[in-house]
Write a protein that holds these residues in place. Structure first.
Motif, PDB file in Angstrom:
ATOM      1  N   PHE A  18      -6.877   1.435   6.714  1.00 29.50           N
ATOM      2  CA  PHE A  18      -5.716   0.753   6.035  1.00 29.50           C
ATOM      3  C   PHE A  18      -5.103   1.555   4.843  1.00 29.50           C
ATOM      4  O   PHE A  18      -6.187   2.437   4.090  1.00 29.50           O
ATOM      5  N   ASP A  19      -3.836   1.577   4.688  1.00 26.65           N
ATOM      6  CA  ASP A  19      -3.378   2.460   3.521  1.00 26.65           C
ATOM      7  C   ASP A  19      -3.798   1.853   2.404  1.00 26.65           C
ATOM      8  O   ASP A  19      -3.332   0.802   1.802  1.00 26.65           O
ATOM      9  N   PRO A  20      -4.585   2.468   1.182  1.00 23.14           N
ATOM     10  CA  PRO A  20      -4.995   1.889   0.036  1.00 23.14           C
ATOM     11  C   PRO A  20      -3.814   1.561  -0.939  1.00 23.14           C
ATOM     12  O   PRO A  20      -4.104   0.861  -2.015  1.00 23.14           O
ATOM     13  N   ALA A  21      -2.706   2.124  -0.618  1.00 22.89           N
ATOM     14  CA  ALA A  21      -1.607   1.638  -1.639  1.00 22.89           C
ATOM     15  C   ALA A  21      -0.859   0.353  -1.091  1.00 22.89           C
ATOM     16  O   ALA A  21       0.233   0.284  -1.826  1.00 22.89           O
ATOM     17  N   THR A  22      -1.199  -0.148  -0.081  1.00 20.90           N
ATOM     18  CA  THR A  22      -0.876  -1.425   0.125  1.00 20.90           C
ATOM     19  C   THR A  22      -1.718  -2.591   0.071  1.00 20.90           C
ATOM     20  O   THR A  22      -3.004  -2.406  -0.276  1.00 20.90           O
ATOM     21  N   GLY A  52       5.587  -6.989   0.876  1.00 21.65           N
ATOM     22  CA  GLY A  52       4.764  -6.383   1.841  1.00 21.65           C
ATOM     23  C   GLY A  52       5.355  -5.765   3.112  1.00 21.65           C
ATOM     24  O   GLY A  52       4.857  -4.810   3.638  1.00 21.65           O
ATOM     25  N   LEU A  53       6.320  -6.771   3.507  1.00 32.37           N
ATOM     26  CA  LEU A  53       6.840  -5.980   4.669  1.00 32.37           C
ATOM     27  C   LEU A  53       7.582  -4.566   4.410  1.00 32.37           C
ATOM     28  O   LEU A  53       7.595  -3.882   5.386  1.00 32.37           O
ATOM     29  N   THR A  54       8.586  -4.426   3.497  1.00 31.49           N
ATOM     30  CA  THR A  54       9.007  -3.127   3.329  1.00 31.49           C
ATOM     31  C   THR A  54       8.120  -2.094   2.622  1.00 31.49           C
ATOM     32  O   THR A  54       8.324  -1.081   3.091  1.00 31.49           O
ATOM     33  N   ALA A  55       7.324  -2.419   1.965  1.00 32.98           N
ATOM     34  CA  ALA A  55       5.988  -1.550   1.552  1.00 32.98           C
ATOM     35  C   ALA A  55       5.287  -1.116   2.810  1.00 32.98           C
ATOM     36  O   ALA A  55       5.092   0.134   2.769  1.00 32.98           O
ATOM     37  N   TYR A  56       4.847  -1.719   3.882  1.00 32.87           N
ATOM     38  CA  TYR A  56       4.304  -1.425   4.930  1.00 32.87           C
ATOM     39  C   TYR A  56       5.089  -0.296   5.765  1.00 32.87           C
ATOM     40  O   TYR A  56       4.633   0.686   6.037  1.00 32.87           O
ATOM     41  N   LEU A  57       6.143  -0.634   5.824  1.00 36.12           N
ATOM     42  CA  LEU A  57       7.077   0.107   6.602  1.00 36.12           C
ATOM     43  C   LEU A  57       7.448   1.501   5.874  1.00 36.12           C
ATOM     44  O   LEU A  57       7.330   2.462   6.456  1.00 36.12           O
ATOM     45  N   THR A  58       7.332   1.572   4.419  1.00 35.64           N
ATOM     46  CA  THR A  58       7.569   2.994   3.552  1.00 35.64           C
ATOM     47  C   THR A  58       6.208   3.493   3.879  1.00 35.64           C
ATOM     48  O   THR A  58       6.331   4.566   4.203  1.00 35.64           O
ATOM     49  N   ALA A  59       4.933   2.839   4.048  1.00 35.35           N
ATOM     50  CA  ALA A  59       3.742   3.358   4.002  1.00 35.35           C
ATOM     51  C   ALA A  59       3.827   4.123   5.440  1.00 35.35           C
ATOM     52  O   ALA A  59       3.288   5.382   5.642  1.00 35.35           O
ATOM     53  N   SER A  70       3.544   9.062   8.572  1.00 38.76           N
ATOM     54  CA  SER A  70       3.919   9.580   9.650  1.00 38.76           C
ATOM     55  C   SER A  70       5.489   9.561   9.564  1.00 38.76           C
ATOM     56  O   SER A  70       6.277   8.944  10.246  1.00 38.76           O
ATOM     57  N   PRO A  71       6.026  10.815   9.070  1.00 40.09           N
ATOM     58  CA  PRO A  71       7.398  11.041   8.602  1.00 40.09           C
ATOM     59  C   PRO A  71       8.062  11.276  10.265  1.00 40.09           C
ATOM     60  O   PRO A  71       9.353  10.976   9.920  1.00 40.09           O
ATOM     61  N   TYR A  92       5.293   0.127  -3.480  1.00 42.91           N
ATOM     62  CA  TYR A  92       4.393   1.132  -2.677  1.00 42.91           C
ATOM     63  C   TYR A  92       4.215   2.523  -3.307  1.00 42.91           C
ATOM     64  O   TYR A  92       3.022   2.970  -3.750  1.00 42.91           O
ATOM     65  N   ALA A  93       5.529   3.031  -4.177  1.00 39.41           N
ATOM     66  CA  ALA A  93       5.482   4.097  -4.752  1.00 39.41           C
ATOM     67  C   ALA A  93       4.425   4.055  -5.921  1.00 39.41           C
ATOM     68  O   ALA A  93       3.878   4.877  -6.159  1.00 39.41           O
ATOM     69  N   LYS A  94       4.623   2.993  -6.778  1.00 44.01           N
ATOM     70  CA  LYS A  94       3.776   2.670  -7.982  1.00 44.01           C
ATOM     71  C   LYS A  94       2.380   2.511  -7.518  1.00 44.01           C
ATOM     72  O   LYS A  94       1.544   3.091  -8.351  1.00 44.01           O
ATOM     73  N   ALA A  95       1.997   1.937  -6.516  1.00 52.39           N
ATOM     74  CA  ALA A  95       0.636   2.069  -6.184  1.00 52.39           C
ATOM     75  C   ALA A  95      -0.008   3.250  -5.887  1.00 52.39           C
ATOM     76  O   ALA A  95      -1.108   3.611  -6.098  1.00 52.39           O
ATOM     77  N   ARG A  96       1.025   4.174  -5.048  1.00 49.14           N
ATOM     78  CA  ARG A  96       0.365   5.582  -4.740  1.00 49.14           C
ATOM     79  C   ARG A  96       0.154   6.194  -6.115  1.00 49.14           C
ATOM     80  O   ARG A  96      -0.518   6.957  -6.266  1.00 49.14           O
ATOM     81  N   ALA A  97       1.283   6.114  -7.082  1.00 50.22           N
ATOM     82  CA  ALA A  97       1.014   6.643  -8.067  1.00 50.22           C
ATOM     83  C   ALA A  97      -0.340   6.375  -9.104  1.00 50.22           C
ATOM     84  O   ALA A  97      -0.849   7.292  -9.616  1.00 50.22           O
ATOM     85  N   ARG A  98      -0.270   5.061  -9.246  1.00 47.97           N
ATOM     86  CA  ARG A  98      -1.786   4.669  -9.851  1.00 47.97           C
ATOM     87  C   ARG A  98      -2.952   5.206  -9.077  1.00 47.97           C
ATOM     88  O   ARG A  98      -4.119   5.471  -9.603  1.00 47.97           O
TER      89      ARG A  98
END
Length: 508
Positions: free
Chosen positions: A297-301, A355-362, A367-368, A429-435
């Protein structure tokens, strides 16, 4: 904005011998109150197997079982007629009855016993709800499984006391200090010893056959990476609960479904980027090796992070992108205690959008190379999102909903909140990754400081997918705690077969 006030419903189970046969059993839903005269929402089983839901009304002096059985028979006949027009080879009801009686093999039946399973329940400061869930999980008919509770960022010792005293020797306790549902699930995955890892929430009651039904398909299909199951409401006592279930709740219907990345479904043009049609996090299991190979699981989600949600959706897509199949089965049933207040419903609407757009961003961050595939589907996806929220915000009507509840108008305020959440999701999602990065830096500095204080319990500082620290303290109750190395997820694969829209009016 005032909340529409649909009437409360009793929740029950009705078991029929056959689509037109006699009633075998009628009872309240597990853990629910007695059925009283008025509106009743009922799960219809055919010889024990979930087949449909109906809503009926009975008066004082009437037999609720017979009233609901009549409705159930009409519902099942209507399903048969529809499938006949579509050219189905035998109706769902007929297949279920034949499979139950042994006249036909069940399509998911394993040729051997279900694999050893680990059940992970992440919880935070809800000991009463957790105890109810654990009691149901300890009553499973699965022959070989373990239970793991992950105590996520605890503020008190309530969860620890419950597990280590009330369930000593039967449930393993793991502590994860970094907040976030995905982090907690990764910690549970690292501690799990089973070949299959099932995840559910602390606000469910699991059907006794749940784990066997959820894990059995893995024995029959080596290429299966994930199985999801049916989620029905345990109570429909408040307007918020009724309104949520009226617009889909968490249920995905009663027809089995197989999602294969090698054969993208024709009716899922966005497969698999909008993964809400696959299932929900309160009822999912993964082949442990497949989930670890896909990066966990992506920990920033997830709930508990700035992203608000999307951890389950991310994992579904990651496993499919790794080439594994995903199966949905209604036989794996849990009863979910929906949140009961208007504010809870507002929070859910916003969180689902985020959560929908956060997971798409993740997915794109991890996987760019999937960006071209997503961009090709983006116009269609945006049009679908607008249609989805507009439909929920429409005038509504008085007809039964897809899963048997009465349809009530979806407040426009909730549609607006969901759209606002969609706009916020990438930011969250960006905030969660930064934290997560900040916590990693702080922990690294602390560990490098001479004379840094040590912990009384064994710690396993690790790095998750985004470099986020986790700390897992595990131990079977009554034993000394032991180190639990956390899984370090690898980047998700860069290949994908395609993305799934959110079916119907389901908010996930």
């Amino acid at each position: 904005m005032s909340l529409p006030a649909p009437r409360p419903l009793s929740v029950a189970e009705l078991d029929l011998d056959a689509p037109d046969g006699p009633v075998l059993d009628f009872r309240p839903a597990p853990g629910g109150p007695a059925v009283v005269p008025g509106d009743v929402y009922a799960l219809v089983r055919l010889r024990g197997r979930p087949a449909a839901t109906v809503v009926g009304t009975f008066a004082e002096g009437e037999d609720p079982a017979e009233v609901l059985a009549g409705l159930a028979r009409r519902r099942l006949r209507a399903t048969e007629d529809l499938e006949g027009k579509e050219g189905a080879k035998g109706s769902s009801a007929e297949r279920l009855a034949a499979e139950r009686s042994g006249e036909a093999p069940h399509p998911q039946a394993a040729t051997s016993a279900p694999p050893r399973a680990s059940v992970v329940v992440a919880s935070r400061e809800r000991p009463e709800s957790l105890a109810r869930a654990l009691d149901s999980l300890l009553a499973q008919d699965h022959p070989d499984h373990e239970l793991i509770v992950v105590d996520n960022a605890p503020r008190t010792t309530a969860t620890h006391a419950l597990v280590t005293r009330g369930y000593a020797g039967r449930v393993r306790y793991v502590r994860e200090d970094t907040p976030g549902l995905a982090v907690a699930h990764n910690t549970g995955l690292a501690a799990a010893e089973g070949a299959v890892v099932a995840f559910t929430d602390d606000d469910v009651i699991a059907d006794p056959h749940w784990l066997t039904a959820l894990t059995g398909p893995f024995a029959a299909d080596p290429g299966l990476g994930c199985v999801t199951g049916l989620i029905l409401p345990a109570r429909l006592s408040t307007p918020a609960q009724v309104l949520l279930e009226s617009h889909g709740g968490f249920a995905k219907g009663f027809a089995p479904r197989l999602y294969d990345p090698a054969r993208p479904p024709a009716d899922e043009p966005l497969f698999p980027f909008t993964a809400g049609s696959f299932g929900s996090g309160a009822n999912m299991a993964f082949r442990a090796g497949a989930l670890r190979a896909a990066g966990g699981f992506d920990p920033a989600t997830g709930t508990g992070t700035a992203a608000k949600g999307g951890d389950d959706l991310y994992a579904f897509v990651a496993v499919l992108a790794a080439g594994f199949r995903l199966r949905y089965t209604a036989e794996a049933l849990v009863w979910h205690h929906h949140r009961d207040s208007w504010q809870d419903l507002r929070n859910q609407a916003y969180g689902y959008g985020a959560g929908l757009t956060a997971y798409l961003t993740a997915t794109l961050v991890r996987s760019p190379r999937l960006l071209p595939a997503l961009l090709a589907r983006l116009p269609r996806g945006l049009a679908y999102a607008r249609t989805m929220t507009a439909q929920r915000g429409g005038a509504g009507g008085g007809v039964p909903g897809e899963h048997g509840t009465h349809h009530h108008p979806w407040p426009r305020e909730l549609s607006r909140l969901e759209r606002r959440g969609m706009l916020y999701g990438p930011i969250g999602y960006a905030k969660a990754r930064a934290r997560m990065a900040t916590r990693t830096t702080s922990r690294t500095a602390l560990q490098a400081t001479p004379g840094a204080p040590t912990q009384a319990t064994t710690e396993a500082p690790t790095r998750a997918a985004t470099g986020a620290p986790t700390r897992a303290v595990t131990g079977a109750p009554g034993q000394a705690t032991a180190e639990a190395p956390a899984q370090a997820p690898a980047p998700a694969p860069d290949t994908v077969a395609a993305p799934a829209r959110r079916r119907g009016r389901n908010p996930r």
